[in-house]
Scaffold this motif. Structure first.
Motif, PDB file in Angstrom:
ATOM      1  N   LEU A  98     -49.397  25.800  22.810  1.00  0.00           N
ATOM      2  CA  LEU A  98     -49.531  24.613  22.593  1.00  0.00           C
ATOM      3  C   LEU A  98     -48.804  23.733  23.861  1.00  0.00           C
ATOM      4  O   LEU A  98     -47.864  23.784  23.920  1.00  0.00           O
ATOM      5  CB  LEU A  98     -48.813  23.973  21.194  1.00  0.00           C
ATOM      6  CG  LEU A  98     -49.259  22.271  21.040  1.00  0.00           C
ATOM      7  CD1 LEU A  98     -50.692  22.208  20.641  1.00  0.00           C
ATOM      8  CD2 LEU A  98     -48.388  21.818  19.875  1.00  0.00           C
ATOM      9  N   TRP A  99     -49.673  23.062  24.618  1.00  0.00           N
ATOM     10  CA  TRP A  99     -49.236  22.311  25.771  1.00  0.00           C
ATOM     11  C   TRP A  99     -49.152  21.029  25.344  1.00  0.00           C
ATOM     12  O   TRP A  99     -50.198  20.217  25.290  1.00  0.00           O
ATOM     13  CB  TRP A  99     -50.120  22.590  27.015  1.00  0.00           C
ATOM     14  CG  TRP A  99     -49.156  21.957  28.240  1.00  0.00           C
ATOM     15  CD1 TRP A  99     -50.091  21.067  28.844  1.00  0.00           C
ATOM     16  CD2 TRP A  99     -48.351  22.592  28.769  1.00  0.00           C
ATOM     17  NE1 TRP A  99     -49.058  20.803  29.800  1.00  0.00           N
ATOM     18  CE2 TRP A  99     -47.891  21.523  29.905  1.00  0.00           C
ATOM     19  CE3 TRP A  99     -47.462  23.572  28.902  1.00  0.00           C
ATOM     20  CZ2 TRP A  99     -47.100  21.461  30.839  1.00  0.00           C
ATOM     21  CZ3 TRP A  99     -46.049  23.460  29.943  1.00  0.00           C
ATOM     22  CH2 TRP A  99     -46.145  22.576  30.859  1.00  0.00           C
ATOM     23  N   ILE A 100     -47.944  20.474  25.988  1.00  0.00           N
ATOM     24  CA  ILE A 100     -47.798  18.836  25.724  1.00  0.00           C
ATOM     25  C   ILE A 100     -47.361  18.303  27.300  1.00  0.00           C
ATOM     26  O   ILE A 100     -46.358  18.671  27.850  1.00  0.00           O
ATOM     27  CB  ILE A 100     -46.429  18.707  24.894  1.00  0.00           C
ATOM     28  CG1 ILE A 100     -46.660  19.554  23.413  1.00  0.00           C
ATOM     29  CG2 ILE A 100     -46.210  17.043  24.501  1.00  0.00           C
ATOM     30  CD1 ILE A 100     -45.586  19.439  22.673  1.00  0.00           C
ATOM     31  N   HIS A 101     -48.412  17.475  27.563  1.00  0.00           N
ATOM     32  CA  HIS A 101     -48.289  16.631  28.862  1.00  0.00           C
ATOM     33  C   HIS A 101     -46.819  15.873  28.917  1.00  0.00           C
ATOM     34  O   HIS A 101     -46.443  15.254  27.976  1.00  0.00           O
ATOM     35  CB  HIS A 101     -49.535  16.002  29.275  1.00  0.00           C
ATOM     36  CG  HIS A 101     -49.666  14.735  28.547  1.00  0.00           C
ATOM     37  ND1 HIS A 101     -48.855  13.529  28.552  1.00  0.00           N
ATOM     38  CD2 HIS A 101     -50.702  14.437  27.334  1.00  0.00           C
ATOM     39  CE1 HIS A 101     -49.334  12.746  27.876  1.00  0.00           C
ATOM     40  NE2 HIS A 101     -50.448  13.039  27.144  1.00  0.00           N
ATOM     41  N   GLY A 102     -46.481  15.505  30.210  1.00  0.00           N
ATOM     42  CA  GLY A 102     -45.586  14.334  30.335  1.00  0.00           C
ATOM     43  C   GLY A 102     -45.948  13.252  30.809  1.00  0.00           C
ATOM     44  O   GLY A 102     -47.190  12.804  30.573  1.00  0.00           O
ATOM     45  N   GLY A 103     -45.184  12.294  31.302  1.00  0.00           N
ATOM     46  CA  GLY A 103     -45.449  10.961  31.490  1.00  0.00           C
ATOM     47  C   GLY A 103     -44.730   9.894  30.968  1.00  0.00           C
ATOM     48  O   GLY A 103     -44.880   8.734  30.581  1.00  0.00           O
ATOM     49  N   SER A 134     -41.281  17.469  31.552  1.00  0.00           N
ATOM     50  CA  SER A 134     -40.584  16.134  31.539  1.00  0.00           C
ATOM     51  C   SER A 134     -40.886  15.474  30.099  1.00  0.00           C
ATOM     52  O   SER A 134     -40.223  16.356  29.053  1.00  0.00           O
ATOM     53  CB  SER A 134     -41.709  15.339  32.408  1.00  0.00           C
ATOM     54  OG  SER A 134     -40.734  14.111  32.764  1.00  0.00           O
ATOM     55  N   ALA A 135     -41.274  14.624  29.995  1.00  0.00           N
ATOM     56  CA  ALA A 135     -41.138  13.890  28.352  1.00  0.00           C
ATOM     57  C   ALA A 135     -42.053  14.888  27.494  1.00  0.00           C
ATOM     58  O   ALA A 135     -41.619  15.145  26.506  1.00  0.00           O
ATOM     59  CB  ALA A 135     -42.175  12.717  28.121  1.00  0.00           C
TER      60      ALA A 135
END
Length: 330
Positions: A87-92, A164-165
């Protein structure tokens, strides 16, 4: 800040190019998001999808009372089911970013590691403050685990990761998943994670004026996500993982951070605390690297070293029987 003294010289020309593009505008987050969407749309015309990866878009049940969560699956062709999954969670900074932002990365991980990647499009702050983002991520993870047979997944080989986040959300999700006891996780991939809303470290002071995610950006990001609670005594570890008192029983971790970014101290401290709690952890600190150097300067020596190490660590975690092999096994 004299960038030539702080950063690896090879990272400077790509940084100049990056800084010449429109930057995060805290006074107009919807406008920033629109600019990012347009930039990504233009980029996709230059970088076609991998012929070895199949993409599928889903809308999965969200947290109770919340809307469905968009999830994009990346399935490598030619790999035998059941597949391990990430499960991949993007930053920002909790305020921008999308599945499209990491589309090429997710394709790369699916193909290079030999796993299904599920990229989650969680709700963004400040419109949707904590716990919206982490609960959306948990909903996506729960959907994956509950539909493992249908999706062709090996429920015993589920990992989570983000940058990151997204790395901060990954660490928080690991804590939440451990405490709810519904889903077994075997690995967490923490890439320069945003872990501590208190923003009170030496590296935060040293790199306060960094051109990439400086101290003011960090404080604004946490305030957007946590509101007035940011930095105060009552922040949940499911929001800021550095707040957790007990790290025992978490899945093994791979952590990477630049030596010249504000997250250095909080990330190193978290890695040490994981180790002290008996959690296997690999920590890598990249010398003279700014935040997100791998995405801004992907052809640099430091970025290539990081990518090789990240992919190797994920491959070993998801394919334990072939750890150390030159290519992933299904």
């Amino acid at each position: 800040m004299d960038l030539t003294r702080v950063y690896d010289p090879e990272l400077l020309p790509p940084l100049e190019v990056f800084l010449s593009q429109p930057q995060l505008n805290w006074e107009d987050l919807p406008g920033t998001r629109a600019l990012l969407r347009e930039a990504l749309r233009q980029m996709t015309t230059s970088f076609p999808d991998s012929p070895n990866v199949v993409k599928e878009d889903h809308r999965v049940p969200g947290p109770e009372g919340a809307p469905a969560v968009p999830v994009r699956l990346y399935r490598p062709k030619g790999e035998s089911a059941p597949l391990p999954a990430l499960l991949w969670i993007h930053g920002g900074g909790y305020v921008i970013g999308s599945v499209e932002q990491d589309d090429l990365l997710a394709q790369h991980l699916a193909e290079s590691v030999g796993c299904l990647v599920a990229s989650v499009d969680y709700r963004l702050a400040p419109e949707h403050p904590f716990p919206a983002a982490v609960e959306d991520c948990y909903a996506a993870l729960k959907w994956m685990a509950s539909r493992a047979d249908e999706l062709g997944l090996d429920r015993r080989r589920l990992a989570i990761g983000g940058a990151s986040a997204g790395g901060g959300l990954t660490a928080a999700l690991a804590l939440l998943t451990r405490d709810r006891g519904e889903i077994p996780l075997i690995f967490q991939l923490l890439i320069y994670p945003m872990l501590d809303d208190r923003d009170a470290t030496r590296s935060s002071e040293l790199f306060a004026e960094a051109p990439i995610w400086n101290r003011e950006d960090n404080r604004r990001g946490w305030r957007a996500y946590l509101g007035e609670a940011a930095g105060g005594p009552d922040v949940s570890p499911y929001a800021a993982a550095a707040r957790a008192q007990d790290l025992r029983g978490l899945p093994p971790a791979f952590m990477a951070v630049g030596a010249a970014e504000i997250f250095l101290d909080e990330d190193v401290d978290y890695a040490l605390r994981l180790a002290h709690a008996g959690v296997p952890v690999e920590l890598q600190v990249y010398p003279r690297a700014y935040h997100a150097w791998d995405g801004i300067a992907p052809l640099s020596r430091l970025a290539q070293q990081f990518v090789a190490n990240r992919d190797r660590a994920l491959r070993e975690a998801l394919h334990p029987q072939s750890a150390g092999a030159s290519s992933p096994a299904s």
